[in-house]
Design a protein around this motif. Structure first.
Motif, PDB file in Angstrom:
ATOM      1  N   THR A 113       1.267 -57.689 -36.870  1.00 14.18           N
ATOM      2  CA  THR A 113       0.661 -58.808 -37.585  1.00 14.18           C
ATOM      3  C   THR A 113       1.389 -60.094 -37.204  1.00 14.18           C
ATOM      4  N   GLY A 114       0.912 -61.191 -37.703  1.00 15.57           N
ATOM      5  CA  GLY A 114       1.540 -62.473 -37.420  1.00 15.57           C
ATOM      6  C   GLY A 114       2.935 -62.597 -38.002  1.00 15.57           C
ATOM      7  N   GLY A 115       3.249 -61.802 -39.026  1.00 17.59           N
ATOM      8  CA  GLY A 115       4.560 -61.851 -39.647  1.00 17.59           C
ATOM      9  C   GLY A 115       5.542 -60.842 -39.087  1.00 17.59           C
ATOM     10  N   ALA A 116       5.143 -60.112 -38.048  1.00 21.12           N
ATOM     11  CA  ALA A 116       6.015 -59.076 -37.477  1.00 21.12           C
ATOM     12  C   ALA A 116       7.305 -59.672 -36.923  1.00 21.12           C
ATOM     13  N   LEU A 117       8.414 -58.953 -37.170  1.00 22.36           N
ATOM     14  CA  LEU A 117       9.705 -59.401 -36.661  1.00 22.36           C
ATOM     15  C   LEU A 117       9.905 -58.994 -35.208  1.00 22.36           C
ATOM     16  N   ASP A 118       9.261 -57.881 -34.792  1.00 19.84           N
ATOM     17  CA  ASP A 118       9.286 -57.443 -33.395  1.00 19.84           C
ATOM     18  C   ASP A 118       8.047 -56.580 -33.135  1.00 19.84           C
ATOM     19  N   SER A 119       7.924 -56.025 -31.961  1.00 22.45           N
ATOM     20  CA  SER A 119       6.703 -55.299 -31.601  1.00 22.45           C
ATOM     21  C   SER A 119       6.728 -53.819 -31.979  1.00 22.45           C
ATOM     22  N   ASP A 120       7.819 -53.314 -32.580  1.00 24.85           N
ATOM     23  CA  ASP A 120       7.895 -51.907 -32.980  1.00 24.85           C
ATOM     24  C   ASP A 120       7.312 -51.757 -34.386  1.00 24.85           C
ATOM     25  N   GLU A 121       5.987 -51.768 -34.491  1.00 24.65           N
ATOM     26  CA  GLU A 121       5.320 -51.807 -35.788  1.00 24.65           C
ATOM     27  C   GLU A 121       5.467 -50.528 -36.599  1.00 24.65           C
ATOM     28  N   GLY A 122       5.865 -49.433 -35.980  1.00 22.81           N
ATOM     29  CA  GLY A 122       6.015 -48.173 -36.709  1.00 22.81           C
ATOM     30  C   GLY A 122       7.397 -47.946 -37.274  1.00 22.81           C
ATOM     31  N   ALA A 123       8.370 -48.741 -36.879  1.00 17.14           N
ATOM     32  CA  ALA A 123       9.751 -48.555 -37.337  1.00 17.14           C
ATOM     33  C   ALA A 123       9.946 -49.152 -38.727  1.00 17.14           C
ATOM     34  N   PRO A 124      10.835 -48.540 -39.531  1.00 14.69           N
ATOM     35  CA  PRO A 124      11.150 -49.135 -40.831  1.00 14.69           C
ATOM     36  C   PRO A 124      11.697 -50.542 -40.654  1.00 14.69           C
ATOM     37  N   GLY A 125      11.427 -51.396 -41.599  1.00 15.07           N
ATOM     38  CA  GLY A 125      11.905 -52.769 -41.490  1.00 15.07           C
ATOM     39  C   GLY A 125      11.811 -53.502 -42.803  1.00 15.07           C
TER      40      GLY A 125
END
Length: 51
Positions: A17-29
């Motif tokens: 999404t636009g608010g993603a911190l990095d491209s690993d969208e499946g990792a806990p964060g």
């Protein structure tokens, strides 16, 4: 869940999404509750870890 009602369950993540911190969208964060849309208040917030 919002107000004891399931909003999203077992849905595939189509991409970052636009608010993603990095491209690993499946990792806990981080959990982001509000972006840049103005003032907002929260109360009685209960976070339960995913299993």
């Amino acid at each position: 869940m919002v107000n004891d009602e399931t909003v999203i369950c077992d849905q595939e993540i189509p991409g970052i999404t636009g608010g993603a911190l990095d491209s690993d969208e499946g990792a806990p964060g981080a959990l982001l509750l509000q972006g840049d849309h103005g003032a907002v208040e929260f109360r009685n917030l209960l976070l339960t870890p995913a299993r």
